[in-house]
Scaffold this motif. Structure first.
Motif, short mmCIF file in Angstrom:
data_model
loop_
_atom_site.label_atom_id
_atom_site.label_comp_id
_atom_site.label_asym_id
_atom_site.label_seq_id
_atom_site.Cartn_x
_atom_site.Cartn_y
_atom_site.Cartn_z
N ALA A 51 -112.67 -11.21 -36.49
CA ALA A 51 -111.39 -11.78 -36.91
C ALA A 51 -111.08 -13.08 -36.18
O ALA A 51 -110.68 -14.09 -36.78
CB ALA A 51 -110.27 -10.77 -36.68
N ILE A 52 -111.28 -13.07 -34.86
CA ILE A 52 -110.95 -14.25 -34.06
C ILE A 52 -112.04 -15.32 -34.17
O ILE A 52 -111.75 -16.52 -34.24
CB ILE A 52 -110.74 -13.83 -32.59
N GLY A 53 -113.29 -14.89 -34.24
CA GLY A 53 -114.39 -15.85 -34.29
C GLY A 53 -114.53 -16.56 -35.61
O GLY A 53 -114.98 -17.71 -35.65
N ASN A 54 -114.14 -15.89 -36.70
CA ASN A 54 -114.37 -16.45 -38.03
C ASN A 54 -113.10 -16.99 -38.68
O ASN A 54 -113.05 -17.15 -39.90
CB ASN A 54 -114.99 -15.39 -38.94
N SER A 55 -112.10 -17.25 -37.88
CA SER A 55 -110.83 -17.70 -38.46
C SER A 55 -110.12 -18.65 -37.50
O SER A 55 -110.28 -18.57 -36.28
CB SER A 55 -109.94 -16.47 -38.74
N GLY A 56 -109.32 -19.53 -38.08
CA GLY A 56 -108.49 -20.39 -37.25
C GLY A 56 -107.08 -19.83 -37.08
O GLY A 56 -106.22 -20.48 -36.48
N ALA A 57 -106.86 -18.61 -37.59
CA ALA A 57 -105.52 -18.04 -37.58
C ALA A 57 -105.00 -17.78 -36.18
O ALA A 57 -103.78 -17.68 -35.97
CB ALA A 57 -105.51 -16.74 -38.39
N TYR A 58 -105.91 -17.69 -35.20
CA TYR A 58 -105.49 -17.36 -33.83
C TYR A 58 -105.42 -18.60 -32.93
O TYR A 58 -105.04 -18.50 -31.76
CB TYR A 58 -106.45 -16.35 -33.22
N ASP A 59 -105.82 -19.75 -33.47
CA ASP A 59 -105.97 -20.93 -32.62
C ASP A 59 -104.66 -21.34 -31.93
O ASP A 59 -104.65 -21.64 -30.72
CB ASP A 59 -106.51 -22.11 -33.44
N ALA A 60 -103.59 -21.37 -32.69
CA ALA A 60 -102.31 -21.80 -32.10
C ALA A 60 -101.88 -20.85 -30.98
O ALA A 60 -101.41 -21.30 -29.93
CB ALA A 60 -101.23 -21.87 -33.18
N ALA A 61 -102.06 -19.56 -31.21
CA ALA A 61 -101.68 -18.57 -30.19
C ALA A 61 -102.56 -18.69 -28.96
O ALA A 61 -102.08 -18.58 -27.82
CB ALA A 61 -101.74 -17.16 -30.77
N ILE A 62 -103.87 -18.92 -29.18
CA ILE A 62 -104.78 -19.08 -28.04
C ILE A 62 -104.39 -20.30 -27.21
O ILE A 62 -104.35 -20.25 -25.97
CB ILE A 62 -106.24 -19.19 -28.54
N HIS A 63 -104.06 -21.38 -27.90
CA HIS A 63 -103.67 -22.61 -27.20
C HIS A 63 -102.38 -22.38 -26.40
O HIS A 63 -102.29 -22.76 -25.22
CB HIS A 63 -103.48 -23.75 -28.20
N ALA A 64 -101.40 -21.72 -27.01
CA ALA A 64 -100.13 -21.49 -26.33
C ALA A 64 -100.30 -20.56 -25.13
O ALA A 64 -99.71 -20.80 -24.06
CB ALA A 64 -99.11 -20.89 -27.32
N LYS A 65 -101.10 -19.54 -25.28
CA LYS A 65 -101.30 -18.59 -24.18
C LYS A 65 -102.12 -19.23 -23.05
O LYS A 65 -101.91 -18.92 -21.86
CB LYS A 65 -101.95 -17.31 -24.69
N THR A 66 -103.04 -20.10 -23.42
CA THR A 66 -103.79 -20.83 -22.41
C THR A 66 -102.86 -21.71 -21.59
O THR A 66 -102.95 -21.77 -20.36
CB THR A 66 -104.89 -21.69 -23.07
N ALA A 67 -101.95 -22.37 -22.29
CA ALA A 67 -100.98 -23.23 -21.60
C ALA A 67 -100.08 -22.43 -20.67
O ALA A 67 -99.58 -22.94 -19.66
CB ALA A 67 -100.13 -23.98 -22.64
N ALA A 68 -99.90 -21.15 -21.02
CA ALA A 68 -99.06 -20.27 -20.19
C ALA A 68 -99.86 -19.61 -19.07
O ALA A 68 -99.32 -18.77 -18.33
CB ALA A 68 -98.42 -19.20 -21.06
#
Length: 362
Positions: A51-68
């Protein structure tokens, strides 16, 4: 009447063996609930890896959590539980209407803890608290090291989906852990109503012996193992030991059919879900199998409570040189290793995405 509805009327729950952020966002899961009578779902590391590897649906959340400041396992756990909370909320009306029997989702402890009893206990408690949903199972493998973690988690009031079971003996060991946890709760004056399911993997049996048995035995081993285990399940539910717990308010640990997608392209794509139609069980299936069942599947009645011809079929496999006890141990070990591989790959995918997103936003 839709075949999926027929299975529900027979007494079997249908759960989706998949979750992605996309099927939550675009309404697909809601449609499966409305059209296909889906009343729960399961997840595992392989599902989330895809799900995470084959989709961009999680990108925004990954970026936001990384920033946190989040990374690794902690970041993934937040991503997964965000999805599972949304799914749990969709299934909450079913959960309430069935008094907690149906309407569940599942989240796995780290597969790296498969041989770590105390680590599994601690992780189960942590996931249960972090999820903050009454209808979320914590998945713990039914390995020798996992069994005491299952008992302790049940005693602590954590709902458990026992995963990676491959045989009647695996199931009975998981059931024993569940029963002990409930008995300890009753002895301590606690509420005995703690839910659990025991997940028996089916199709991997047939894949393992596909080139080792005569043609007439192909794609029959998994169903025979299911029949043998279902017989043991019915016997346990009729036992004096269980009746005593039920009278005290305990609810049955339900048997769940896992790995029901047909692996053999020459076999029916609804082979397992049709053969394993049984009251008081749960049938999980990937989306492809769910669509096939709805489109052209058929329900020919419930499987026999005594296992039907399971023992006769298993005798044929023994005659063909298949040692099912040894193979069950092998399949459980391989299953645990497969989840470790998916888990490691998943965390690497997240790390790669974190780095790529950081570069893109620099």
């Amino acid at each position: 009447m839709n075949t999926t509805r027929q299975l529900h009327d027979l007494g079997q729950s249908l759960w989706l063996d998949n979750i992605t952020r996309e099927i939550l966002d675009n309404g697909t899961l809601r449609r499966y609930i409305d059209e296909f009578s889906v009343t729960g779902l399961t997840s595992n590391p392989t599902i989330f890896d895809e799900a995470i590897g084959n989709s961009g649906a999680y990108d925004a959340a990954i970026h936001a959590k990384t920033a946190a400041g989040k990374s690794g396992e902690a970041l993934f756990m937040e991503l997964a539980l965000e999805d599972l909370r949304r799914a749990a909320d969709l299934f909450r009306p079913v959960f309430d209407a069935t008094a907690g029997v149906d309407g569940w989702v599942s989240m796995e402890v780290s597969p790296l803890l498969a041989s770590d009893t105390q680590g599994s206990i601690d992780a189960a408690l942590r996931i249960h608290a972090q999820a903050a949903r009454a209808n979320l199972f914590v998945k713990i493998p039914g390995t020798p090291e996992g069994l005491p973690a299952i008992e302790e988690s049940i005693y602590a009031g954590v709902p458990v989906n026992v995963t990676l079971l491959f045989s009647r003996e695996h199931y009975l060991a998981a059931a024993e852990a569940y029963l002990r946890g409930i008995e300890r709760r009753i002895a301590a004056g606690r509420d005995p109503k703690v839910a659990s399911v025991a997940s028996l993997f089916i199709s991997r049996w047939d894949k393992a012996v596909a080139d080792k048995v005569p043609a007439e035995l192909r794609n029959r081993l998994g169903i025979a193992i299911g029949g043998r285990t279902y017989c043991a399940y019915r016997e346990l539910l009729a036992s004096p030991r269980w009746n005593k717990l039920a009278e005290a308010g305990a609810i049955p640990q339900r048997l769940l059919w896992a790995s029901t997608g047909t692996k053999d392209p020459n076999a029916s794509d609804t082979l397992y879900v049709e053969a394993l139609a049984a009251p008081d069980t749960i049938g999980t299936m990937p989306e492809k199998t769910l669509h096939a069942l709805s489109d052209h599947g058929s329900v020919r009645g419930a499987m026999a409570a005594d296992g039907g011809d399971a023992e006769a079929v298993l005798a044929q496999f023994a005659h063909a040189g298949v040692d099912v006890d040894a193979l069950a141990v092998q399949l459980q070990s391989e299953g645990a290793a497969s989840f470790v591989k998916s888990w490691t790959q998943l965390l690497q995918r997240i790390a790669d995405k974190r780095a790529a997103l950081a570069d893109a936003n620099a």
